[in-house]
Write a protein that holds these residues in place. Structure first.
Motif, PDB file in Angstrom:
ATOM      1  N   LEU A 100    -152.841   8.807 -24.417  1.00  0.00           N
ATOM      2  CA  LEU A 100    -153.244   7.472 -23.977  1.00  0.00           C
ATOM      3  C   LEU A 100    -153.831   7.666 -22.586  1.00  0.00           C
ATOM      4  CD1 LEU A 100    -153.313   4.383 -24.269  1.00  0.00           C
ATOM      5  CD2 LEU A 100    -150.989   4.331 -23.343  1.00  0.00           C
ATOM      6  N   GLY A 101    -155.149   7.840 -22.526  1.00  0.00           N
ATOM      7  CA  GLY A 101    -155.763   8.234 -21.268  1.00  0.00           C
ATOM      8  C   GLY A 101    -155.225   9.615 -20.901  1.00  0.00           C
ATOM      9  N   LYS A 102    -154.569   9.703 -19.752  1.00  0.00           N
ATOM     10  CA  LYS A 102    -154.011  10.987 -19.303  1.00  0.00           C
ATOM     11  C   LYS A 102    -152.515  11.092 -19.582  1.00  0.00           C
ATOM     12  CE  LYS A 102    -157.618  11.684 -15.990  1.00  0.00           C
ATOM     13  NZ  LYS A 102    -158.043  12.584 -14.977  1.00  0.00           N
ATOM     14  N   ILE A 103    -151.978  10.139 -20.346  1.00  0.00           N
ATOM     15  CA  ILE A 103    -150.562  10.170 -20.703  1.00  0.00           C
ATOM     16  C   ILE A 103    -150.428  10.885 -22.046  1.00  0.00           C
ATOM     17  CG2 ILE A 103    -148.520   8.789 -21.232  1.00  0.00           C
ATOM     18  CD1 ILE A 103    -149.764   6.581 -19.462  1.00  0.00           C
ATOM     19  N   PRO A 104    -149.687  12.009 -22.084  1.00  0.00           N
ATOM     20  CA  PRO A 104    -149.566  12.755 -23.335  1.00  0.00           C
ATOM     21  C   PRO A 104    -148.733  11.994 -24.369  1.00  0.00           C
ATOM     22  CG  PRO A 104    -148.074  13.656 -21.698  1.00  0.00           C
ATOM     23  CD  PRO A 104    -148.889  12.605 -21.004  1.00  0.00           C
ATOM     24  N   ALA A 105    -148.967  12.301 -25.631  1.00  0.00           N
ATOM     25  CA  ALA A 105    -148.214  11.674 -26.724  1.00  0.00           C
ATOM     26  C   ALA A 105    -146.718  11.912 -26.549  1.00  0.00           C
ATOM     27  CB  ALA A 105    -148.685  12.235 -28.057  1.00  0.00           C
ATOM     28  N   THR A 106    -145.942  10.872 -26.815  1.00  0.00           N
ATOM     29  CA  THR A 106    -144.478  10.972 -26.719  1.00  0.00           C
ATOM     30  C   THR A 106    -143.815  10.866 -28.081  1.00  0.00           C
ATOM     31  OG1 THR A 106    -144.200   8.592 -26.425  1.00  0.00           O
ATOM     32  CG2 THR A 106    -144.468   9.935 -24.415  1.00  0.00           C
ATOM     33  N   GLY A 107    -144.544  10.393 -29.087  1.00  0.00           N
ATOM     34  CA  GLY A 107    -143.960  10.170 -30.407  1.00  0.00           C
ATOM     35  C   GLY A 107    -143.148   8.882 -30.479  1.00  0.00           C
ATOM     36  N   SER A 108    -143.054   8.150 -29.392  1.00  0.00           N
ATOM     37  CA  SER A 108    -142.245   6.923 -29.349  1.00  0.00           C
ATOM     38  C   SER A 108    -143.046   5.727 -29.870  1.00  0.00           C
ATOM     39  CB  SER A 108    -141.815   6.625 -27.911  1.00  0.00           C
ATOM     40  OG  SER A 108    -141.010   7.662 -27.413  1.00  0.00           O
ATOM     41  N   LYS A 109    -142.297   4.742 -30.339  1.00  0.00           N
ATOM     42  CA  LYS A 109    -142.892   3.484 -30.781  1.00  0.00           C
ATOM     43  C   LYS A 109    -142.855   2.483 -29.633  1.00  0.00           C
ATOM     44  CE  LYS A 109    -141.670   3.845 -35.670  1.00  0.00           C
ATOM     45  NZ  LYS A 109    -143.011   3.951 -36.182  1.00  0.00           N
ATOM     46  N   HIS A 110    -143.799   1.541 -29.660  1.00  0.00           N
ATOM     47  CA  HIS A 110    -143.741   0.432 -28.701  1.00  0.00           C
ATOM     48  C   HIS A 110    -143.998  -0.865 -29.441  1.00  0.00           C
ATOM     49  CE1 HIS A 110    -147.820  -1.211 -27.815  1.00  0.00           C
ATOM     50  NE2 HIS A 110    -148.192  -0.114 -28.436  1.00  0.00           N
ATOM     51  N   ARG A 111    -143.459  -1.921 -28.884  1.00  0.00           N
ATOM     52  CA  ARG A 111    -143.680  -3.299 -29.353  1.00  0.00           C
ATOM     53  C   ARG A 111    -143.807  -4.122 -28.081  1.00  0.00           C
ATOM     54  NH1 ARG A 111    -140.183  -7.859 -31.349  1.00  0.00           N
ATOM     55  NH2 ARG A 111    -141.417  -8.895 -32.963  1.00  0.00           N
ATOM     56  N   THR A 112    -145.042  -4.498 -27.752  1.00  0.00           N
ATOM     57  CA  THR A 112    -145.324  -5.104 -26.461  1.00  0.00           C
ATOM     58  C   THR A 112    -145.926  -6.493 -26.650  1.00  0.00           C
ATOM     59  OG1 THR A 112    -145.747  -2.896 -25.575  1.00  0.00           O
ATOM     60  CG2 THR A 112    -146.559  -4.765 -24.289  1.00  0.00           C
ATOM     61  N   ARG A 113    -145.360  -7.457 -25.936  1.00  0.00           N
ATOM     62  CA  ARG A 113    -145.870  -8.828 -26.010  1.00  0.00           C
ATOM     63  C   ARG A 113    -147.141  -8.933 -25.171  1.00  0.00           C
ATOM     64  NH1 ARG A 113    -142.238 -14.069 -26.526  1.00  0.00           N
ATOM     65  NH2 ARG A 113    -143.901 -15.613 -26.668  1.00  0.00           N
ATOM     66  N   MET A 114    -148.173  -9.540 -25.763  1.00  0.00           N
ATOM     67  CA  MET A 114    -149.477  -9.658 -25.116  1.00  0.00           C
ATOM     68  C   MET A 114    -150.046 -11.048 -25.331  1.00  0.00           C
ATOM     69  SD  MET A 114    -151.374  -6.120 -25.964  1.00  0.00           S
ATOM     70  CE  MET A 114    -150.705  -4.594 -25.362  1.00  0.00           C
ATOM     71  N   THR A 115    -151.049 -11.366 -24.529  1.00  0.00           N
ATOM     72  CA  THR A 115    -151.821 -12.592 -24.697  1.00  0.00           C
ATOM     73  C   THR A 115    -153.299 -12.221 -24.625  1.00  0.00           C
ATOM     74  OG1 THR A 115    -150.099 -13.884 -23.616  1.00  0.00           O
ATOM     75  CG2 THR A 115    -152.261 -14.904 -23.791  1.00  0.00           C
ATOM     76  N   PRO A 151    -135.104  19.689 -21.913  1.00  0.00           N
ATOM     77  CA  PRO A 151    -136.173  20.162 -21.015  1.00  0.00           C
ATOM     78  C   PRO A 151    -137.581  19.821 -21.516  1.00  0.00           C
ATOM     79  CG  PRO A 151    -134.525  21.868 -21.306  1.00  0.00           C
ATOM     80  CD  PRO A 151    -134.176  20.772 -22.266  1.00  0.00           C
ATOM     81  N   LYS A 152    -137.790  19.906 -22.830  1.00  0.00           N
ATOM     82  CA  LYS A 152    -139.116  19.590 -23.378  1.00  0.00           C
ATOM     83  C   LYS A 152    -139.447  18.116 -23.137  1.00  0.00           C
ATOM     84  CE  LYS A 152    -141.778  19.582 -27.598  1.00  0.00           C
ATOM     85  NZ  LYS A 152    -141.648  18.862 -28.831  1.00  0.00           N
ATOM     86  N   ASP A 153    -138.491  17.219 -23.384  1.00  0.00           N
ATOM     87  CA  ASP A 153    -138.715  15.790 -23.157  1.00  0.00           C
ATOM     88  C   ASP A 153    -138.860  15.482 -21.672  1.00  0.00           C
ATOM     89  OD1 ASP A 153    -138.675  15.339 -25.858  1.00  0.00           O
ATOM     90  OD2 ASP A 153    -136.782  14.242 -25.887  1.00  0.00           O
ATOM     91  N   LEU A 154    -138.121  16.179 -20.821  1.00  0.00           N
ATOM     92  CA  LEU A 154    -138.271  15.991 -19.371  1.00  0.00           C
ATOM     93  C   LEU A 154    -139.681  16.370 -18.923  1.00  0.00           C
ATOM     94  CD1 LEU A 154    -134.881  17.190 -17.848  1.00  0.00           C
ATOM     95  CD2 LEU A 154    -135.893  14.897 -17.712  1.00  0.00           C
ATOM     96  N   LEU A 155    -140.214  17.425 -19.502  1.00  0.00           N
ATOM     97  CA  LEU A 155    -141.588  17.838 -19.193  1.00  0.00           C
ATOM     98  C   LEU A 155    -142.577  16.756 -19.643  1.00  0.00           C
ATOM     99  CD1 LEU A 155    -143.420  20.036 -18.071  1.00  0.00           C
ATOM    100  CD2 LEU A 155    -143.438  21.075 -20.345  1.00  0.00           C
ATOM    101  N   THR A 156    -142.354  16.189 -20.819  1.00  0.00           N
ATOM    102  CA  THR A 156    -143.220  15.108 -21.315  1.00  0.00           C
ATOM    103  C   THR A 156    -143.145  13.902 -20.393  1.00  0.00           C
ATOM    104  OG1 THR A 156    -142.990  15.871 -23.601  1.00  0.00           O
ATOM    105  CG2 THR A 156    -143.716  13.592 -23.282  1.00  0.00           C
ATOM    106  N   ILE A 157    -141.946  13.553 -19.950  1.00  0.00           N
ATOM    107  CA  ILE A 157    -141.778  12.422 -19.027  1.00  0.00           C
ATOM    108  C   ILE A 157    -142.546  12.698 -17.732  1.00  0.00           C
ATOM    109  CG2 ILE A 157    -140.116  11.174 -17.576  1.00  0.00           C
ATOM    110  CD1 ILE A 157    -138.079  11.573 -19.900  1.00  0.00           C
ATOM    111  N   GLY A 158    -142.403  13.890 -17.203  1.00  0.00           N
ATOM    112  CA  GLY A 158    -143.126  14.251 -15.983  1.00  0.00           C
ATOM    113  C   GLY A 158    -144.623  14.168 -16.175  1.00  0.00           C
ATOM    114  N   ARG A 159    -145.106  14.673 -17.290  1.00  0.00           N
ATOM    115  CA  ARG A 159    -146.553  14.608 -17.570  1.00  0.00           C
ATOM    116  C   ARG A 159    -147.017  13.163 -17.738  1.00  0.00           C
ATOM    117  NH1 ARG A 159    -146.674  19.719 -21.662  1.00  0.00           N
ATOM    118  NH2 ARG A 159    -146.946  21.313 -20.057  1.00  0.00           N
TER     119      ARG A 159
END
Length: 186
Positions: A100-115, A151-159
């Motif tokens: 997502l732009g410069k944010i690497p894939a996390t494999g997580s789902k999102h549900r975000t309220r928008m207008t 450690p792998k997830d911590l690296l993803t969070i940092g990235r």
């Protein structure tokens, strides 16, 4: 038309159909049909203060968001008519499987309220889709499900944090900054 008068019911029904078709065609990834709802495609993403203007920029926006969230979908919460727009509140859903732009894939789902404001001109052409949402809500969901002890997830969070910071320094589109207050004198 006065800012206090809604258009005729037939106009509101036509706008509603166009906006619902737009939502449907986006989920179906029928970009030609989606873009045909505008005479000139124009998206304004207010949280990022970015504009995607014209066929090629909007197609690129569609491409990038579907790489990030290939299963992107929505659930409509509310649908409202105004003098010159349709306002839709909805949940945007997706699984973060690509950058997502410069944010690497996390494999997580999102549900975000928008207008989203679908703005129409005097000839009843859709001229703008203006979208409001909280970027932090999305990021929180994308990294919130990662294991902070792994450690792998911590690296993803940092990235992800570094990617977010890199994306936050972009130029604001002046079309979104140079606004004119409404004239309340009648």
């Amino acid at each position: 038309m006065s800012r206090f008068e809604l258009p005729a019911e037939a106009v509101l029904r036509a706008r509603e159909k166009l906006v619902l078709d737009h939502f449907h065609d986006e989920v179906a990834r029928d970009w030609d049909a989606t873009l045909s709802t505008f005479p000139h495609p124009h998206y304004e993403l207010i949280p990022m203060m970015r504009v995607h203007d014209g066929d090629s920029e909007v197609r690129e926006y569609y491409h990038d968001t579907r790489v990030a969230f290939p299963d992107q979908d929505h659930e409509i919460i509310a649908f409202r008519h105004t003098v010159d727009a349709v306002v839709v509140e909805f949940w945007l859903l997706g699984t973060h499987l690509g950058p997502l732009g410069k944010i690497p894939a996390t494999g997580s789902k999102h549900r975000t309220r928008m207008t989203a404001y679908f703005v129409f001109d005097e000839q009843e052409n859709l001229v703008t889709e203006r979208i409001y949402f909280d970027q932090l809500s999305i990021l929180k969901q994308l990294i919130g499900g990662l294991d902070k002890k792994n450690p792998k997830d911590l690296l993803t969070i940092g990235r992800a944090v570094v990617g977010l910071l890199a994306m936050s320094g972009g130029e604001t589109d002046p079309r979104l900054e140079n606004t004119t207050p409404p004239d309340f004198i009648e």
